[in-house]
Structures are given as C-alpha cells and as structure tokens.
Design a protein around this motif. Structure first.
Motif, PDB file in Angstrom:
ATOM      1  N   ASP A  31       9.302   0.040 -37.863  1.00 25.50           N
ATOM      2  CA  ASP A  31       8.274  -0.238 -39.123  1.00 25.50           C
ATOM      3  C   ASP A  31       7.364  -1.453 -38.912  1.00 25.50           C
ATOM      4  N   ARG A  32       6.364  -1.642 -39.630  1.00 21.61           N
ATOM      5  CA  ARG A  32       5.658  -2.704 -39.640  1.00 21.61           C
ATOM      6  C   ARG A  32       5.795  -4.035 -40.111  1.00 21.61           C
ATOM      7  N   LEU A  33       5.518  -5.017 -39.620  1.00 21.94           N
ATOM      8  CA  LEU A  33       5.712  -6.383 -40.530  1.00 21.94           C
ATOM      9  C   LEU A  33       5.050  -6.423 -41.748  1.00 21.94           C
ATOM     10  N   ARG A  34       5.744  -6.876 -42.797  1.00 21.92           N
ATOM     11  CA  ARG A  34       5.021  -7.088 -44.151  1.00 21.92           C
ATOM     12  C   ARG A  34       4.751  -8.622 -44.152  1.00 21.92           C
ATOM     13  N   GLN A  35       3.741  -8.964 -44.931  1.00 20.03           N
ATOM     14  CA  GLN A  35       3.713 -10.444 -45.346  1.00 20.03           C
ATOM     15  C   GLN A  35       4.085 -10.560 -46.602  1.00 20.03           C
ATOM     16  N   ASP A  36       4.917 -11.983 -46.718  1.00 21.26           N
ATOM     17  CA  ASP A  36       5.349 -12.110 -47.863  1.00 21.26           C
ATOM     18  C   ASP A  36       4.245 -12.839 -48.796  1.00 21.26           C
ATOM     19  N   LEU A  38       4.488 -14.593 -51.310  1.00 21.47           N
ATOM     20  CA  LEU A  38       4.443 -16.151 -51.981  1.00 21.47           C
ATOM     21  C   LEU A  38       4.307 -17.037 -50.880  1.00 21.47           C
ATOM     22  N   THR A  39       5.168 -16.672 -49.789  1.00 15.47           N
ATOM     23  CA  THR A  39       5.017 -17.834 -48.642  1.00 15.47           C
ATOM     24  C   THR A  39       3.895 -17.525 -47.515  1.00 15.47           C
ATOM     25  N   GLY A  40       3.680 -16.304 -47.329  1.00 16.41           N
ATOM     26  CA  GLY A  40       2.660 -15.880 -46.391  1.00 16.41           C
ATOM     27  C   GLY A  40       3.470 -15.587 -44.956  1.00 16.41           C
ATOM     28  N   TRP A  41       4.652 -15.459 -44.874  1.00 20.82           N
ATOM     29  CA  TRP A  41       5.545 -15.271 -43.752  1.00 20.82           C
ATOM     30  C   TRP A  41       5.396 -13.781 -43.545  1.00 20.82           C
ATOM     31  N   SER A  42       5.674 -13.705 -42.235  1.00 18.28           N
ATOM     32  CA  SER A  42       5.897 -12.062 -41.854  1.00 18.28           C
ATOM     33  C   SER A  42       7.223 -11.659 -41.822  1.00 18.28           C
ATOM     34  N   GLY A  43       7.757 -10.584 -42.433  1.00 19.32           N
ATOM     35  CA  GLY A  43       9.119  -9.989 -42.352  1.00 19.32           C
ATOM     36  C   GLY A  43       9.128  -8.750 -42.250  1.00 19.32           C
TER      37      GLY A  43
END
Length: 92
Positions: A31-36, A38-43
């Motif tokens: 799957d692809r990374l998603r950007q949060d 609120l924080t802008g972090w990738s997960g």
C-alpha cells in the motif's frame, strides 16, 4: 504476500566480510504511505515491511517462505570488482 530474498552485501564502511553469507527476506510494500493531516508525518498500516528476517542459507529462506505461503523474488548479488593496486603505485 510478496517478498524479496537477497544476500546481504558488504557494507562500504567495513573491510571484512562478516554477515555477508546471510540471506535476508523482506516483505514488499502493498500500500502507499498516507500523510497524517495533523502532524504531516507519513505512515502506513503495513507493519510487515518493518520486519527483516535473516537466514543462514537460501534454501532455509525458501523453505520458510513456502511454509508461510509467501511468493519470493530472488535478487542476485552483483559481482565483486576488485581493484588490485600495489602500495608503490601511490608514489608514481
């Protein structure tokens, strides 16, 4: 589930060949990374990608993959290129 199987290469920071005979099994990301927002972090929810399994031989890794229904792509290790040079060549 798909995985990559390869031999651990020698690090450029080491002169010896310790742990280079091991075979590593890594799961491929599905799957692809998603950007949060609120924080802008990738997960991602793909936790298998964080695991790297080491085996003493290629056959042991293939047996493990067959027992766990994992499709394996074997990546061959590239050839070693040695630059043979004499110490006296530094002064020519």
């Amino acid at each position: 589930m798909n995985a990559r199987l390869y031999q651990r290469p020698k690090s450029s920071m080491q002169s010896g060949r310790a742990h280079t005979g091991q075979w590593l099994l890594e799961m491929e990301r599905d799957d692809r990374l998603r950007q949060d927002p609120l924080t802008g972090w990738s997960g991602s929810g793909f936790t298998e990608g964080q695991v790297r399994l080491a085996f003493p031989s290629q056959q042991a890794a293939l047996d493990y993959a067959a027992a766990n229904d994992i499709a394996v792509e074997i990546l061959p290790l590239g050839p070693r290129h040695l630059k043979l040079q004499a110490y006296a060549d530094n002064f020519r």
